[in-house]
Motif scaffolding. Structure first.
Motif, PDB file in Angstrom:
ATOM      1  N   THR A   1      25.377  -2.881  44.141  1.00  0.00           N
ATOM      2  CA  THR A   1      26.244  -2.842  45.308  1.00  0.00           C
ATOM      3  C   THR A   1      27.112  -1.596  45.177  1.00  0.00           C
ATOM      4  N   ILE A   2      27.438  -1.014  46.314  1.00  0.00           N
ATOM      5  CA  ILE A   2      28.355   0.135  46.323  1.00  0.00           C
ATOM      6  C   ILE A   2      28.975   0.244  47.711  1.00  0.00           C
ATOM      7  N   ASP A   3      30.275   0.280  47.768  1.00  0.00           N
ATOM      8  CA  ASP A   3      31.017   0.438  49.026  1.00  0.00           C
ATOM      9  C   ASP A   3      30.528  -0.501  50.123  1.00  0.00           C
ATOM     10  N   GLY A   4      30.274  -1.757  49.790  1.00  0.00           N
ATOM     11  CA  GLY A   4      29.867  -2.740  50.783  1.00  0.00           C
ATOM     12  C   GLY A   4      28.380  -2.781  51.088  1.00  0.00           C
ATOM     13  N   PHE A   5      27.603  -1.877  50.549  1.00  0.00           N
ATOM     14  CA  PHE A   5      26.151  -1.887  50.715  1.00  0.00           C
ATOM     15  C   PHE A   5      25.532  -2.407  49.428  1.00  0.00           C
ATOM     16  N   GLY A   6      24.253  -2.751  49.473  1.00  0.00           N
ATOM     17  CA  GLY A   6      23.612  -3.194  48.256  1.00  0.00           C
ATOM     18  C   GLY A   6      22.130  -3.417  48.412  1.00  0.00           C
ATOM     19  N   SER A   7      21.531  -3.732  47.294  1.00  0.00           N
ATOM     20  CA  SER A   7      20.103  -4.021  47.224  1.00  0.00           C
ATOM     21  C   SER A   7      19.902  -5.053  46.134  1.00  0.00           C
ATOM     22  N   ASP A   8      19.033  -6.001  46.392  1.00  0.00           N
ATOM     23  CA  ASP A   8      18.786  -7.055  45.417  1.00  0.00           C
ATOM     24  C   ASP A   8      17.388  -6.884  44.848  1.00  0.00           C
TER      25      ASP A   8
END
Length: 172
Positions: A68-75
């Motif tokens: 996650t970074i600055d409200g974005f992300g990837s799982d």
């Protein structure tokens, strides 16, 4: 003018055709504004990268899993050894130094390992964990026992988090 004593009633109706009127001009209906397209999604920032260093050797960049970074992300699920492009070989007892690019302050971290053939990380071993690390400091843990391993560092830092993977072969 009516004569005296006459009754005044409604005007008589005529059966003749109505008088011609001027031609009617139909104005087009005002155009309804088309709904505006939604603004494009902002481009998510790339994940913070991490490196693994051994002594004086060059750092080895990690493969990034979930982040996650600055409200974005990837799982992402656990990254098995077969999906990791680089392999690093170390001796038993070597220190593994993990550093985040840009040196964001680390708020919490843990490092664990699973045998390379354990593709779902069903049998993890802990290599270390801790709370905050000062800005610019590396997380340092001892290498796992002799064998073929996937080492994963889970790091929470100011503005985000990440799971970082390396394929590590530990020899005696």
């Amino acid at each position: 003018v009516p004569s005296p004593g006459a009754t005044v009633g409604p005007a008589s109706t005529s059966t003749s055709a109505p008088a011609a009127s001027a031609p009617v001009t139909l104005e087009p209906a005002p155009a309804t504004p088309e709904p505006s397209a939604p603004p494009p999604d902002p481009t998510p920032p790339p994940p913070v990268a991490a490196t693994l260093s051994l002594g004086d050797g060059p750092p080895l960049e990690a493969e990034v899993g979930s982040y996650t970074i600055d409200g974005f992300g990837s799982d992402s699920p656990w990254l098995p050894a077969s999906s990791l492009e680089q392999i690093v070989s170390v001796n038993v007892g070597s220190e593994l130094r993990i550093r985040l690019d840009g040196d964001p302050p680390i708020e919490q971290w843990s490092v664990s390992a699973a045998r390379a053939d354990d593709t779902h990380a069903d049998r993890l071993i802990g290599l270390g964990d801790g709370d905050a690390a000062p800005q610019g400091d590396a997380v340092v843990v001892a290498a796992p026992p002799a064998g073929d391993w996937v080492v994963m560092a889970s790091v929470r830092f100011a503005g985000g988090s990440g799971a970082y993977y390396w394929h590590v072969i530990v020899t005696e």
